[in-house]
Motif scaffolding. Structure first.
Motif, PDB file in Angstrom:
ATOM      1  N   TYR A  39      53.129  11.206  36.454  1.00 54.30           N
ATOM      2  CA  TYR A  39      53.210   9.880  35.837  1.00 54.30           C
ATOM      3  C   TYR A  39      53.707   8.854  36.837  1.00 54.30           C
ATOM      4  O   TYR A  39      54.317   9.195  37.864  1.00 54.30           O
ATOM      5  N   TRP A  41      56.001   6.274  36.859  1.00 53.29           N
ATOM      6  CA  TRP A  41      57.258   5.543  36.692  1.00 53.29           C
ATOM      7  C   TRP A  41      58.372   6.424  37.238  1.00 53.29           C
ATOM      8  O   TRP A  41      58.187   7.615  37.473  1.00 53.29           O
ATOM      9  N   TRP A  74      46.882   1.849  31.256  1.00 55.16           N
ATOM     10  CA  TRP A  74      47.876   2.818  31.716  1.00 55.16           C
ATOM     11  C   TRP A  74      49.255   2.398  31.233  1.00 55.16           C
ATOM     12  O   TRP A  74      49.693   1.277  31.488  1.00 55.16           O
ATOM     13  N   ASP A  75      49.913   3.283  30.504  1.00 58.43           N
ATOM     14  CA  ASP A  75      51.222   3.009  29.904  1.00 58.43           C
ATOM     15  C   ASP A  75      51.205   1.749  29.043  1.00 58.43           C
ATOM     16  O   ASP A  75      52.228   1.108  28.820  1.00 58.43           O
ATOM     17  N   ASP A  84      46.453   2.674  39.657  1.00 58.53           N
ATOM     18  CA  ASP A  84      46.091   4.000  39.161  1.00 58.53           C
ATOM     19  C   ASP A  84      44.687   4.389  39.618  1.00 58.53           C
ATOM     20  O   ASP A  84      44.422   5.554  39.923  1.00 58.53           O
ATOM     21  N   GLY A 107      55.272   5.048  22.801  1.00 59.58           N
ATOM     22  CA  GLY A 107      54.307   4.000  23.080  1.00 59.58           C
ATOM     23  C   GLY A 107      53.271   3.827  21.976  1.00 59.58           C
ATOM     24  O   GLY A 107      53.250   4.557  20.986  1.00 59.58           O
TER      25      GLY A 107
END
Length: 318
Positions: A39, A41, A74-75, A84, A107
């Motif tokens: 991921y 983050w 994304w996210d 990404d 989310g």
């Protein structure tokens, strides 16, 4: 002398042609088989660096979410054409591949914000088209999972995706109990049969059961429970049901303070090979290092070598 020279040149050229062999074609990477989650983050390891240091060839990239409507990001915030996309390009240039994961625990989920199976399939299709995908992973949890309407919407969308993209493999990853899928998980498998949705791989997440316990034993029990339900639902043999089943573990300390040790995971991979599972993964490469206590997003919370779980996963052959 000129005729002789022409003859010698011809002989040398022929010899050179005879000894040149084309490089073997690179085997296609199966992005589903052995693809740990990665991921973008917190601790963000470089995917190509991880490939070079471990030998892993594929990653499950987390997460594709809703941007507040029926549009994938994304996210929930990053464009499909940004950093990404560059990450995916670099992984592929290094000989690897990826499978994007839609959903996750937190989310805004596309299954909630898209109003129909057709609309949700359209959101999935945008991601498939953006990256010319071979597979997608639907990590169905929380609001998407424990809701009959949303489950059916996801399954309806995946049926459309399979019709329009027969070569794209579909994976559903879901929570589980120690003995296999709970009521919601069993419903999801059963409804796929009823709706005629061809899911290629069913995977469970055998962790967060509670404090402590033998995580290798719990993993086997959970996957066996999944296999048994897939077997009975679709009328398969044990072997065929295992080949449509998989798992995604969690490396080190889990959210409920269980511990999946490196040896546990090596044992899981070895057992999965004997059953010819379709998929083994774990959450996540970002945590695949020691140096912190407790469950965290940047390390495993246990003493371990860097990328010890990722290296163990390279031994999974299905």
């Amino acid at each position: 002398m000129k005729p002789v020279r022409r003859f010698l040149v011809g002989v040398v050229a022929a010899a050179c042609v005879a000894t040149v062999t084309p490089a073997p074609a690179q085997a296609a990477v199966n992005p589903v088989l052995a693809a740990p989650y990665l991921y973008q983050w917190g601790n963000k390891p470089n995917g190509v660096t991880v490939m070079n240091q471990t030998g892993i060839k594929a990653f499950t990239l987390a997460f594709i979410l809703s941007d507040g409507g029926c549009n994938p990001a994304w996210d929930g915030s990053r464009s499909l054409t940004g950093a990404d996309a560059t990450l995916i390009k670099n992984i592929r240039a290094a000989g690897g591949d990826i499978v994007p994961s839609f959903g996750g625990w937190s989310g805004k989920k596309l299954g909630q914000f898209c109003s129909s199976p057709a609309a949700l399939a359209g959101a999935y299709q945008k991601v498939i088209n953006a990256y010319q995908l071979k597979a997608i992973d639907i990590d169905i949890e929380a609001q998407e999972f424990e809701n009959a309407t949303t489950q059916d919407r996801v399954l309806g969308a995946l049926k459309i995706i399979k019709t329009n993209n027969p070569g794209v493999r579909t994976v559903i990853t879901m929570p589980t109990e120690r003995t296999g899928p709970n009521t919601w998980g069993k419903r999801l498998v059963t409804r796929a049969k009823e709706l005629g949705t061809p899911i290629d791989v069913w995977a469970v997440m055998p962790f967060d059961f509670g404090n402590g316990g033998d995580m290798f034993a719990y993993t086997k029990s959970a996957v066996d429970g999944l296999k048994n339900h897939v077997k009975s639902t679709f009328g398969l043999t044990d072997d065929a049901a295992y080949r449509r089943s998989g798992l995604s573990s969690m490396n080190g300390k889990t959210d409920t303070n269980e511990t999946v040790t490196p040896q546990n995971f090596r044992d899981i991979v070895g057992w999965a090979n004997t059953k010819h599972l379709a998929r083994v993964s774990f959450w996540a490469v970002n945590r695949d290092r020691g140096g912190c206590s407790g469950s965290g997003s940047d390390c495993s919370g246990i003493p371990q070598a860097s990328y010890e779980f990722t290296k163990a996963l390279t031994k999974f052959t299905g």
